[in-house]
Write a protein that holds these residues in place. Structure first.
Motif, mmCIF file in Angstrom:
data_model
loop_
_atom_site.group_PDB
_atom_site.id
_atom_site.type_symbol
_atom_site.label_atom_id
_atom_site.label_comp_id
_atom_site.label_asym_id
_atom_site.label_seq_id
_atom_site.Cartn_x
_atom_site.Cartn_y
_atom_site.Cartn_z
ATOM 1 N N LEU A 166 29.907 0.597 62.126
ATOM 2 C CA LEU A 166 31.063 -0.279 62.299
ATOM 3 C C LEU A 166 32.262 0.358 61.614
ATOM 4 O O LEU A 166 32.221 0.640 60.411
ATOM 5 N N ASP A 167 33.306 0.619 62.372
ATOM 6 C CA ASP A 167 34.523 1.219 61.820
ATOM 7 C C ASP A 167 35.338 0.122 61.134
ATOM 8 O O ASP A 167 36.177 -0.544 61.762
ATOM 9 N N ILE A 168 35.086 -0.081 59.843
ATOM 10 C CA ILE A 168 35.694 -1.184 59.108
ATOM 11 C C ILE A 168 37.209 -1.070 59.071
ATOM 12 O O ILE A 168 37.929 -2.062 59.290
ATOM 13 N N ASP A 169 37.727 0.129 58.822
ATOM 14 C CA ASP A 169 39.182 0.306 58.757
ATOM 15 C C ASP A 169 39.837 -0.015 60.099
ATOM 16 O O ASP A 169 40.890 -0.662 60.148
ATOM 17 N N HIS A 170 39.205 0.434 61.164
ATOM 18 C CA HIS A 170 39.765 0.194 62.507
ATOM 19 C C HIS A 170 39.821 -1.294 62.812
ATOM 20 O O HIS A 170 40.851 -1.818 63.248
ATOM 21 N N PHE A 171 38.707 -1.991 62.587
ATOM 22 C CA PHE A 171 38.659 -3.423 62.892
ATOM 23 C C PHE A 171 39.561 -4.226 61.959
ATOM 24 O O PHE A 171 40.213 -5.183 62.386
ATOM 25 N N SER A 172 39.602 -3.864 60.683
ATOM 26 C CA SER A 172 40.468 -4.571 59.736
ATOM 27 C C SER A 172 41.929 -4.457 60.145
ATOM 28 O O SER A 172 42.678 -5.446 60.133
ATOM 29 N N THR A 173 42.333 -3.250 60.521
ATOM 30 C CA THR A 173 43.714 -3.028 60.954
ATOM 31 C C THR A 173 44.020 -3.836 62.211
ATOM 32 O O THR A 173 45.078 -4.472 62.323
ATOM 33 N N CYS A 201 39.882 -14.789 62.964
ATOM 34 C CA CYS A 201 40.350 -13.605 62.241
ATOM 35 C C CYS A 201 40.023 -13.687 60.752
ATOM 36 O O CYS A 201 39.652 -12.683 60.137
ATOM 37 N N LEU A 202 40.162 -14.876 60.166
ATOM 38 C CA LEU A 202 39.818 -15.031 58.747
ATOM 39 C C LEU A 202 38.343 -14.760 58.508
ATOM 40 O O LEU A 202 37.968 -14.090 57.542
ATOM 41 N N LYS A 203 37.489 -15.287 59.386
ATOM 42 C CA LYS A 203 36.054 -15.056 59.222
ATOM 43 C C LYS A 203 35.717 -13.586 59.401
ATOM 44 O O LYS A 203 34.937 -13.014 58.627
ATOM 45 N N ALA A 204 36.301 -12.964 60.410
ATOM 46 C CA ALA A 204 36.030 -11.551 60.668
ATOM 47 C C ALA A 204 36.496 -10.682 59.501
ATOM 48 O O ALA A 204 35.767 -9.790 59.051
ATOM 49 N N LEU A 205 37.694 -10.944 58.996
ATOM 50 C CA LEU A 205 38.210 -10.172 57.852
ATOM 51 C C LEU A 205 37.329 -10.359 56.627
ATOM 52 O O LEU A 205 37.069 -9.411 55.880
ATOM 53 N N SER A 206 36.848 -11.584 56.412
ATOM 54 C CA SER A 206 35.998 -11.837 55.248
ATOM 55 C C SER A 206 34.688 -11.057 55.356
ATOM 56 O O SER A 206 34.171 -10.545 54.360
ATOM 57 N N LEU A 207 34.143 -10.944 56.565
ATOM 58 C CA LEU A 207 32.909 -10.188 56.766
ATOM 59 C C LEU A 207 33.115 -8.700 56.499
ATOM 60 O O LEU A 207 32.183 -7.994 56.104
ATOM 61 N N LEU A 208 34.342 -8.239 56.716
ATOM 62 C CA LEU A 208 34.660 -6.833 56.481
ATOM 63 C C LEU A 208 35.109 -6.570 55.044
ATOM 64 O O LEU A 208 35.412 -5.434 54.687
#
Length: 265
Positions: A166-173, A201-208
């Motif tokens: 999982l490309d965390i930086d890519h998804f976070s951005t 988006c909040l849930k996804a960011l928290s998972l990352l």
């Protein structure tokens, strides 16, 4: 969750309960499984901040339990519906062995190679504390710019569950770029913000392990969506609905659990 008027939220939910125990999107509409899921999930999330007797009177009634038991014995062919039913069953104290049997019976019949089916399968089996054993077909994964914020969240959950790269930086951005100038989040970068996308988006960011660019902005965007009727609208000055209220309460719960109060002020 003392920043919002919870008494009004509870009244909003009370007004949508039907005589047979289910809940409806609006007082004039018939009850649905999804609306009942939203209503009971909201009450569970705010139960620490409201009178527990009120919550019990709304949820733990013979009518609601009988309503869910009846639905569990019907035939369903949608993983999201099954997840919501099992969630409701557990919330109402229905025997866990019954719920496990139903979960296994349903899921073996309706699992499909799409992110919705896998996502709700994972969520479903988390409720009953069992492992979701269906092998993930990695060929269904495409570039995330073809997805909405909800689907990006699902993809993150799936890939984390199966320990896939999982490309965390890519998804976070990408998720951070979904935030707009009014503080809310859009379906994808450059689109209009709505309450449901704030939740996703909040849930996804928290998972990352990440955060929105403007925590203060999203916090105020959600608060501004509460109406004089107690429920929340998809946007400020819109009409309130149970699903929008569920997204708002869940989004605020994520903010309250992850970020110190001083970050939102």
């Amino acid at each position: 969750m003392r920043e919002i008027d919870l008494d009004l939220v509870v009244k909003f939910i009370c007004d949508r309960k039907k005589e047979d125990g289910g809940f409806a999107q609006a007082p004039s509409l018939p009850h649905t499984i999804e609306d009942t899921f939203h209503a009971i999930s909201i009450l569970q999330q705010i139960q620490e901040d409201i009178d527990p007797n009120i919550s019990k009177k709304l949820i733990l009634t013979d009518e609601t339990i009988n309503y869910i038991m009846y639905l569990l014995n019907q035939q369903w062919f949608d993983m999201k519906v099954i997840f919501q039913l099992i969630y409701l069953g557990k919330a109402l104290g229905i025997d866990l062995n019954i719920l496990k049997t139903k979960a296994e019976e349903y899921s073996t019949k309706i699992i499909r190679d799409d992110i919705y089916s896998y996502y709700y399968g994972i969520m479903l089996f988390n409720i009953i504390n069992e492992e979701f054993t269906f092998p993930f077909n990695n060929t269904i994964v495409v570039q995330n710019d073809k997805y909405t914020s909800r689907e990006v969240l699902m993809l993150i959950v799936i890939r984390q569950y199966y320990n896939l790269s999982l490309d965390i930086d890519h998804f976070s951005t990408w998720l951070k770029r979904c935030q707009t100038c009014d503080g809310g989040f859009g379906f994808y970068p450059g689109t209009t913000s709505y309450i449901e996308n704030c939740h996703f988006c909040l849930k996804a960011l928290s998972l990352l392990g990440s955060k929105p660019i403007d925590i203060h902005g999203v916090y105020n965007f959600i608060l501004a969506c509460q109406t004089k009727f107690g429920g929340f609208a998809r946007k400020n000055k819109g009409a309130p609905f149970l699903d929008a209220t569920w997204h708002a309460i869940t989004g605020l719960s994520i903010l309250n659990s992850l970020y110190p109060q001083d970050e939102k002020l």
